[in-house]
Design a protein around this motif. Structure first.
Motif, PDB file in Angstrom:
ATOM      1  N   PHE A   3       0.835  -1.202   0.000  1.00  0.00           N
ATOM      2  CA  PHE A   3       0.000   0.000   0.000  1.00  0.00           C
ATOM      3  C   PHE A   3       0.872   1.255   0.000  1.00  0.00           C
ATOM      4  O   PHE A   3       2.066   1.211   0.303  1.00  0.00           O
ATOM      5  N   SER A   4       0.219   2.368  -0.355  1.00  0.00           N
ATOM      6  CA  SER A   4       0.887   3.660  -0.247  1.00  0.00           C
ATOM      7  C   SER A   4      -0.148   4.681   0.231  1.00  0.00           C
ATOM      8  O   SER A   4      -1.354   4.422   0.175  1.00  0.00           O
ATOM      9  N   ILE A   5       0.339   5.825   0.695  1.00  0.00           N
ATOM     10  CA  ILE A   5      -0.571   6.860   1.200  1.00  0.00           C
ATOM     11  C   ILE A   5      -0.203   8.191   0.586  1.00  0.00           C
ATOM     12  O   ILE A   5       0.976   8.556   0.524  1.00  0.00           O
ATOM     13  N   ALA A  17      -2.678  10.167   8.123  1.00  0.00           N
ATOM     14  CA  ALA A  17      -1.922   9.306   7.204  1.00  0.00           C
ATOM     15  C   ALA A  17      -0.920   8.458   7.988  1.00  0.00           C
ATOM     16  O   ALA A  17      -0.740   7.264   7.721  1.00  0.00           O
ATOM     17  N   GLN A  18      -0.293   9.081   8.983  1.00  0.00           N
ATOM     18  CA  GLN A  18       0.691   8.374   9.806  1.00  0.00           C
ATOM     19  C   GLN A  18       0.031   7.248  10.594  1.00  0.00           C
ATOM     20  O   GLN A  18       0.552   6.129  10.676  1.00  0.00           O
ATOM     21  N   ARG A  19      -1.169   7.555  11.151  1.00  0.00           N
ATOM     22  CA  ARG A  19      -1.902   6.526  11.911  1.00  0.00           C
ATOM     23  C   ARG A  19      -2.297   5.365  11.008  1.00  0.00           C
ATOM     24  O   ARG A  19      -2.144   4.199  11.357  1.00  0.00           O
ATOM     25  N   ALA A  20      -2.806   5.717   9.812  1.00  0.00           N
ATOM     26  CA  ALA A  20      -3.250   4.676   8.876  1.00  0.00           C
ATOM     27  C   ALA A  20      -2.065   3.793   8.488  1.00  0.00           C
ATOM     28  O   ALA A  20      -2.179   2.555   8.432  1.00  0.00           O
ATOM     29  N   LEU A  29       0.704  -5.469   6.351  1.00  0.00           N
ATOM     30  CA  LEU A  29       0.783  -4.959   4.979  1.00  0.00           C
ATOM     31  C   LEU A  29       2.120  -4.251   4.786  1.00  0.00           C
ATOM     32  O   LEU A  29       2.725  -3.754   5.742  1.00  0.00           O
ATOM     33  N   GLU A  30       2.564  -4.188   3.537  1.00  0.00           N
ATOM     34  CA  GLU A  30       3.888  -3.619   3.247  1.00  0.00           C
ATOM     35  C   GLU A  30       3.739  -2.234   2.608  1.00  0.00           C
ATOM     36  O   GLU A  30       3.009  -2.099   1.610  1.00  0.00           O
ATOM     37  N   PHE A  31       4.416  -1.223   3.186  1.00  0.00           N
ATOM     38  CA  PHE A  31       4.375   0.111   2.582  1.00  0.00           C
ATOM     39  C   PHE A  31       5.285   0.102   1.354  1.00  0.00           C
ATOM     40  O   PHE A  31       6.458  -0.250   1.444  1.00  0.00           O
ATOM     41  N   ASP A  32       4.744   0.451   0.201  1.00  0.00           N
ATOM     42  CA  ASP A  32       5.537   0.490  -1.028  1.00  0.00           C
ATOM     43  C   ASP A  32       5.042   1.645  -1.888  1.00  0.00           C
ATOM     44  O   ASP A  32       3.966   1.575  -2.493  1.00  0.00           O
ATOM     45  N   ASP A  33       5.833   2.699  -1.917  1.00  0.00           N
ATOM     46  CA  ASP A  33       5.441   3.922  -2.619  1.00  0.00           C
ATOM     47  C   ASP A  33       5.551   3.763  -4.141  1.00  0.00           C
ATOM     48  O   ASP A  33       4.957   4.520  -4.894  1.00  0.00           O
ATOM     49  N   GLU A  34       6.330   2.745  -4.576  1.00  0.00           N
ATOM     50  CA  GLU A  34       6.571   2.572  -6.018  1.00  0.00           C
ATOM     51  C   GLU A  34       5.490   1.733  -6.693  1.00  0.00           C
ATOM     52  O   GLU A  34       5.018   2.071  -7.769  1.00  0.00           O
ATOM     53  N   GLU A  35       5.143   0.597  -6.058  1.00  0.00           N
ATOM     54  CA  GLU A  35       4.217  -0.341  -6.706  1.00  0.00           C
ATOM     55  C   GLU A  35       3.087  -0.756  -5.771  1.00  0.00           C
ATOM     56  O   GLU A  35       2.906  -1.946  -5.488  1.00  0.00           O
TER      57      GLU A  35
END
Ligand code: NAP
Length: 266
Positions: A3-5, A17-20, A29-35
């Motif tokens: 996911f990304s925010i 956004a930080q809480r989410a 879940l994995e934070f991934d700003d690219e994909e």
């Protein structure tokens, strides 16, 4: 799931956004700003437009969801107080994906190598810097009218509640694959004449604008402002691509229209 925010970047949106982000990471879940497979937009409809353009190259793989930190939006329809519920639904994959039509805009340049294509979630507008816009409007290869005025706006169905509505356009349900052309202050008198009504075009139709006066245009695609020089023509069509929204509960479009434009008490 990745996911990304996207945040509007004010203090309230950043904190939410930080809480989410923390909750989603706690659920594995994995934070991934690219994909990312899902993008949470925290802010307003404008924030979702930014998120859409950031990931418009991977619309098949990314779904969007919007939390509003101001008033209710069309793309941002979750309240901050519902964040825990939303995070649990994302973690359990308990959502369906709905698709909305997009607009494809192709700017054909005098120098063909410089032609460009854009996708719009809301709309694309065209104006002529400092002078009256004069363009020939062609529908499906036939001249329809010569437009003189401030500008023209071609909108998507989901963009019909935005700029297009301020120009007197109809509100179009986003399940209809269509685009809508509206005028900005057309010059109409005994000499110059345009249709004067918004036109709703289906997905197998094409609209081409050809400059009559001056090849330089101010173009917008959603929130993006672009100056195009040496334009030969501009072509609009309903895009093959669609935007995908993650839907966690029914929130019918006409209810959103009612709550935004008629009354928020129901
Ligand atoms: P902005 O000038 O900061 O915001 C324009 C307003 O349009 C905001 O209130 C925004 O809601 C709202 N909006 C955006 N998409 C919408 C939609 N699909 N349905 C209903 N309202 C919507 O500009 P921005 O945030 O960068 O957004 C660019 C958009 O502004 C353009 O795509 C265009 O549609 C709109 N716009 C409208 C006019 C007009 O109506 N005269 C003029 C220029 C541009 P939020 O507050 O929730 O973000």
């Amino acid at each position: 799931m990745k996911f990304s925010i996207q945040s509007r970047n004010d203090q309230v949106s950043n904190e939410l956004a930080q809480r989410a982000k923390q909750y989603l990471c706690d659920f594995g879940l994995e934070f991934d700003d690219e994909e990312p497979e899902i993008v949470l937009s925290v802010g307003g409809d404008g924030t979702l437009l930014h998120a859409f353009h950031k990931y418009s190259h991977r619309l098949d793989e990314t779904a969007f969801v919007g939390i509003h930190t101001g008033h209710l939006g069309f793309y941002a329809d979750w309240k901050p107080s519902e964040i825990e519920k939303l995070v649990i639904s994302i973690a359990r994959h308990s959502y369906e994906v709905i698709e909305y039509p997009l607009l494809q805009v192709t700017i054909n340049a005098e120098n063909e190598a410089e032609s460009t294509t854009y996708l719009a979630l809301n709309e694309s507008t065209i104006k002529s810097p400092g002078v009256t816009l004069v363009v020939d409007v062609e529908l499906n290869g036939r001249l329809f009218e010569r437009f003189r005025g401030d500008g023209l706006c071609m909108s998507t169905p989901s963009g019909s509640t935005a700029y297009s509505k301020s120009l007197g356009g109809a509100i179009i349900h986003p399940s209809l694959p269509a685009m809508q052309l509206t005028e900005m202050a057309s010059i109409n008198n005994r000499v110059f004449r345009t249709v004067g009504s918004p036109l709703v075009l289906p997905d197998h139709h094409r609209c081409v604008l050809t400059p009559v006066q001056g090849p330089d245009f101010m173009l917008t695609v959603d929130h993006l402002q672009l100056l195009h020089k040496g334009v030969r023509s501009i072509e609009y069509r309903v895009a093959n691509e669609k935007v995908r929204f993650a839907r966690f509960r029914p929130f019918p479009f006409w209810e959103r229209v009612h709550d935004s434009f008629v009354s928020s008490d129901s």
